[in-house]
Design a protein around this motif. Sequence first.
Motif, PDB file in Angstrom:
ATOM      1  N   GLN A   5      91.373 -29.482 -20.922  1.00  0.00           N
ATOM      2  CA  GLN A   5      91.564 -28.795 -22.195  1.00  0.00           C
ATOM      3  C   GLN A   5      91.951 -27.348 -21.937  1.00  0.00           C
ATOM      4  O   GLN A   5      91.371 -26.687 -21.079  1.00  0.00           O
ATOM      5  N   PRO A   6      92.963 -26.812 -22.651  1.00  0.00           N
ATOM      6  CA  PRO A   6      93.325 -25.401 -22.462  1.00  0.00           C
ATOM      7  C   PRO A   6      92.133 -24.503 -22.720  1.00  0.00           C
ATOM      8  O   PRO A   6      91.266 -24.799 -23.549  1.00  0.00           O
ATOM      9  N   GLU A   7      92.084 -23.410 -21.978  1.00  0.00           N
ATOM     10  CA  GLU A   7      90.975 -22.479 -22.135  1.00  0.00           C
ATOM     11  C   GLU A   7      90.932 -21.943 -23.561  1.00  0.00           C
ATOM     12  O   GLU A   7      91.948 -21.536 -24.122  1.00  0.00           O
ATOM     13  N   ARG A   8      89.734 -21.956 -24.149  1.00  0.00           N
ATOM     14  CA  ARG A   8      89.572 -21.486 -25.522  1.00  0.00           C
ATOM     15  C   ARG A   8      89.711 -19.967 -25.557  1.00  0.00           C
ATOM     16  O   ARG A   8      89.118 -19.249 -24.759  1.00  0.00           O
ATOM     17  N   ASP A 130      94.853 -26.655 -30.098  1.00  0.00           N
ATOM     18  CA  ASP A 130      95.879 -26.043 -29.261  1.00  0.00           C
ATOM     19  C   ASP A 130      97.042 -27.009 -29.104  1.00  0.00           C
ATOM     20  O   ASP A 130      96.849 -28.166 -28.713  1.00  0.00           O
ATOM     21  N   LEU A 131      98.251 -26.542 -29.391  1.00  0.00           N
ATOM     22  CA  LEU A 131      99.438 -27.377 -29.239  1.00  0.00           C
ATOM     23  C   LEU A 131      99.586 -27.908 -27.822  1.00  0.00           C
ATOM     24  O   LEU A 131     100.134 -28.996 -27.610  1.00  0.00           O
ATOM     25  N   ARG A 132      99.088 -27.185 -26.840  1.00  0.00           N
ATOM     26  CA  ARG A 132      99.199 -27.622 -25.451  1.00  0.00           C
ATOM     27  C   ARG A 132      98.311 -28.830 -25.148  1.00  0.00           C
ATOM     28  O   ARG A 132      98.407 -29.405 -24.064  1.00  0.00           O
ATOM     29  N   ASP A 133      97.480 -29.212 -26.104  1.00  0.00           N
ATOM     30  CA  ASP A 133      96.654 -30.416 -25.974  1.00  0.00           C
ATOM     31  C   ASP A 133      96.873 -31.253 -27.235  1.00  0.00           C
ATOM     32  O   ASP A 133      96.003 -31.357 -28.098  1.00  0.00           O
ATOM     33  N   ASP A 163     105.182 -18.669 -28.032  1.00  0.00           N
ATOM     34  CA  ASP A 163     103.889 -18.337 -27.445  1.00  0.00           C
ATOM     35  C   ASP A 163     103.534 -19.240 -26.269  1.00  0.00           C
ATOM     36  O   ASP A 163     102.477 -19.063 -25.660  1.00  0.00           O
ATOM     37  N   ILE A 164     104.391 -20.228 -25.976  1.00  0.00           N
ATOM     38  CA  ILE A 164     104.189 -21.095 -24.809  1.00  0.00           C
ATOM     39  C   ILE A 164     105.363 -20.842 -23.873  1.00  0.00           C
ATOM     40  O   ILE A 164     106.413 -21.482 -23.991  1.00  0.00           O
ATOM     41  N   PRO A 165     105.249 -19.897 -22.949  1.00  0.00           N
ATOM     42  CA  PRO A 165     106.405 -19.512 -22.140  1.00  0.00           C
ATOM     43  C   PRO A 165     106.831 -20.569 -21.123  1.00  0.00           C
ATOM     44  O   PRO A 165     107.977 -20.557 -20.682  1.00  0.00           O
ATOM     45  N   ASP A 166     105.938 -21.478 -20.752  1.00  0.00           N
ATOM     46  CA  ASP A 166     106.277 -22.501 -19.775  1.00  0.00           C
ATOM     47  C   ASP A 166     107.109 -23.595 -20.441  1.00  0.00           C
ATOM     48  O   ASP A 166     106.643 -24.281 -21.353  1.00  0.00           O
ATOM     49  N   ILE A 214     100.887 -12.698 -25.502  1.00  0.00           N
ATOM     50  CA  ILE A 214     101.458 -13.946 -25.012  1.00  0.00           C
ATOM     51  C   ILE A 214     100.960 -14.137 -23.587  1.00  0.00           C
ATOM     52  O   ILE A 214     101.120 -13.253 -22.741  1.00  0.00           O
ATOM     53  N   THR A 215     100.331 -15.272 -23.320  1.00  0.00           N
ATOM     54  CA  THR A 215      99.776 -15.549 -22.007  1.00  0.00           C
ATOM     55  C   THR A 215     100.503 -16.729 -21.378  1.00  0.00           C
ATOM     56  O   THR A 215     101.230 -17.455 -22.044  1.00  0.00           O
ATOM     57  N   GLY A 216     100.273 -16.915 -20.101  1.00  0.00           N
ATOM     58  CA  GLY A 216     100.928 -18.005 -19.394  1.00  0.00           C
ATOM     59  C   GLY A 216     101.899 -17.459 -18.373  1.00  0.00           C
ATOM     60  O   GLY A 216     101.965 -16.243 -18.130  1.00  0.00           O
TER      61      GLY A 216
END
Length: 271
Positions: A5-8, A130-133, A163-166, A214-216
């Motif tokens: 799970q992405p870090e909260r 989180d969209l990443r999950d 916001d999701i640079p990857d 923005i992180t990542g």
Amino acid sequence: MASPQPERLRFDPTIPNAGRITDHFLGGKDNFATDRAAAQAALSIAPELPAMSREGRRFLGRAVRFLVEAGIRQFVDIGCGLPTQGSAHQILRGIAPEARVVYVDNDPMVVVHAQALLKENSPATVIEADLRDPERLLAHPGLTDMIDLDEPVAVLLFSMLTDIPDDVEALQSTAALQKALVPGSYLALSHAVSDLYPERTARLAALFQDSGSITGPRRANLRTKAEVELFLDGLRPVEPGVVYIPDWRPEGEAPHRPDSIWVVGGVARKE
């Protein structure tokens, strides 16, 4: 094996938040000093940003009205920020009051604030996910209580994917969403791009990455229009496809010149 799970996110008032910065650009009051400072720094690079935020809301309105005309009554707005200043449920109130909206954000402070803004017994709610999950997002009881995923739904990704640079992570997330949707569903998105002003957008990318909003993985610039179009692969684009947002089905309002609004958007249908 389940994916990690992405870090909260944790609330930190010293770190600007993209949703609150947009709220400031739209004239709202739900933002902090750090957000206003980041907004001023961004304006020194790109003074057109408030106009772009307003044009983004106009595009949201046109897209939501199109989706209602297409028969959609369920909406999942991911990366919503604060549901103020012309959000989806406000647009729907006058044209399809029975429509249901689930707002999704991964910032717990934004979620708490948004919950306070939404009225009880509203056909709209907000959840932390989180969209990443995407699997956990779509299984969230706050979503499944409101949205029937066996029926067509519109997923809104407005200014979210920046916001999701990857690229791999962003493409995998949107592909998983597409897979989960039943035929007749739609995906609508908007995304700032670097094509028109690469030097300006590179400076903004550095500013927001340096500020922590923005992180990542670090990237040198925003995505291009061609890269954004990949997020709708596998779906049937609604005419006119992915275009600069003033050109997406304008409704008579006086739009800004497309060359001053470096955001593209589009809507596509799952067959």
